[in-house]
Design a protein around this motif. Sequence first.
Motif, PDB file in Angstrom:
ATOM      1  N   GLU A  75      10.858   4.051  48.318  1.00 52.39           N
ATOM      2  CA  GLU A  75      10.180   5.348  48.339  1.00 52.39           C
ATOM      3  C   GLU A  75      10.213   5.938  49.750  1.00 52.39           C
ATOM      4  OE1 GLU A  75       5.596   4.664  48.676  1.00 52.39           O
ATOM      5  OE2 GLU A  75       6.435   3.159  47.336  1.00 52.39           O
ATOM      6  N   LEU A 119       1.927  13.817  41.494  1.00 51.92           N
ATOM      7  CA  LEU A 119       2.999  13.117  42.216  1.00 51.92           C
ATOM      8  C   LEU A 119       2.373  11.988  43.031  1.00 51.92           C
ATOM      9  CD1 LEU A 119       5.172  16.078  43.589  1.00 51.92           C
ATOM     10  CD2 LEU A 119       5.120  15.095  41.305  1.00 51.92           C
ATOM     11  N   LYS A 121       4.523   9.132  44.320  1.00 52.14           N
ATOM     12  CA  LYS A 121       5.474   8.719  45.369  1.00 52.14           C
ATOM     13  C   LYS A 121       6.755   9.535  45.296  1.00 52.14           C
ATOM     14  CE  LYS A 121       3.957   3.938  45.275  1.00 52.14           C
ATOM     15  NZ  LYS A 121       4.237   2.608  44.731  1.00 52.14           N
ATOM     16  N   LYS A 122       7.279   9.893  46.439  1.00 55.00           N
ATOM     17  CA  LYS A 122       8.577  10.554  46.492  1.00 55.00           C
ATOM     18  C   LYS A 122       9.615   9.460  46.711  1.00 55.00           C
ATOM     19  CE  LYS A 122      11.266  14.070  48.821  1.00 55.00           C
ATOM     20  NZ  LYS A 122      11.384  14.939  49.986  1.00 55.00           N
ATOM     21  N   GLY A 126      14.932  11.721  45.551  1.00 50.05           N
ATOM     22  CA  GLY A 126      14.284  12.969  45.152  1.00 50.05           C
ATOM     23  C   GLY A 126      13.515  12.864  43.848  1.00 50.05           C
ATOM     24  N   TYR A 128      10.453  11.434  41.466  1.00 53.39           N
ATOM     25  CA  TYR A 128       9.052  11.157  41.807  1.00 53.39           C
ATOM     26  C   TYR A 128       8.465  10.106  40.869  1.00 53.39           C
ATOM     27  CZ  TYR A 128       8.818  15.177  44.917  1.00 53.39           C
ATOM     28  OH  TYR A 128       9.013  16.050  45.953  1.00 53.39           O
ATOM     29  N   THR A 142      12.860  15.618  39.564  1.00 53.54           N
ATOM     30  CA  THR A 142      12.209  16.833  40.081  1.00 53.54           C
ATOM     31  C   THR A 142      12.776  18.097  39.439  1.00 53.54           C
ATOM     32  OG1 THR A 142      13.799  16.746  41.866  1.00 53.54           O
ATOM     33  CG2 THR A 142      11.596  16.000  42.362  1.00 53.54           C
TER      34      THR A 142
END
Lengths: 156, 128
Positions: A75, A119, A121-122, A126, A128, A142
């Motif tokens: 992440e 959201l 964790k990114k 890209g 989530y 996303t």
Amino acid sequence: MGLFSTIAEAAQTQIQAPYTDALNAAGINLPDVKTSLENGVLTVTGTVPDGETAEKAVAALKATPGVTSVTNLLEVEDLTDKNIFMTVATKSSNLNIRKGPGTEHEIVGKAEHGAKVQLIKKMFNGWYFIHDADGQEGFCSTDYLAEIPAEGAPVQ
Amino acid sequence: MKLKHILSGILLMSAMAFVSCKGKPKDMIVNKWKATDISGGDMGSMPDSLKKSMISGISIEFTKDGKYMANTGSSSDNGTYTLAEDGKSLSMTGKNGTAEESTVEEITKSKLVIVDKASSARIVMEPK
């Protein structure tokens, strides 16, 4: 710590050693990253500064003896405390919630069109890691999530 | 009648000798132990070569005053322990205050087998 915790920590250090060495050899220092190997599949978790570092790390780990494939769960940012919510912006269908960040991962749930998700964790690519109002958790692209306009913002 | 008394005496002494030989769990645990096998928990997925190397470094000493000192070869921990009167459960509290509860599968003067309740990791030990 206790006997077992001390042993488990020492075991983890020994288990991680070949992967830590592989990352260091590739010029990547990621003390936060954890790995676990099962049937040749190495799952890698933790936080990386950006997607490029994540790709380099996966390439280095793939070359480690005994590893046939890598499941990349790295992440880029933990968003939990930021309380970012988005809506499911599919045309009309439900959005797949997957076990990992990519379409190759198994579907573990569905979020309804128009539903609000948080959201958490990114991920490196890209995608989530999200949490919805029904308590479902998993990974979403996303491409099918839209920002919720802030209160008072002009309606487009 | 006299013979009966003598025989009773011999039986009683034999029983006492047997009990003292078997010993109390609280006395038997007081020793320096070294690991001969580990399994379960994180050890279950460990390659055999790594496991052997880990086992060779693990030791623990339980002292009479309720303290222990554990060593894994690369790290160590010390703290206090409590062994239940029946010798079936062992509690260890490390230097950081975290308590670990274990089930004692076997305790004799020559063997100690404990299983961590949280991780199911099992360790077999013999006197060092």
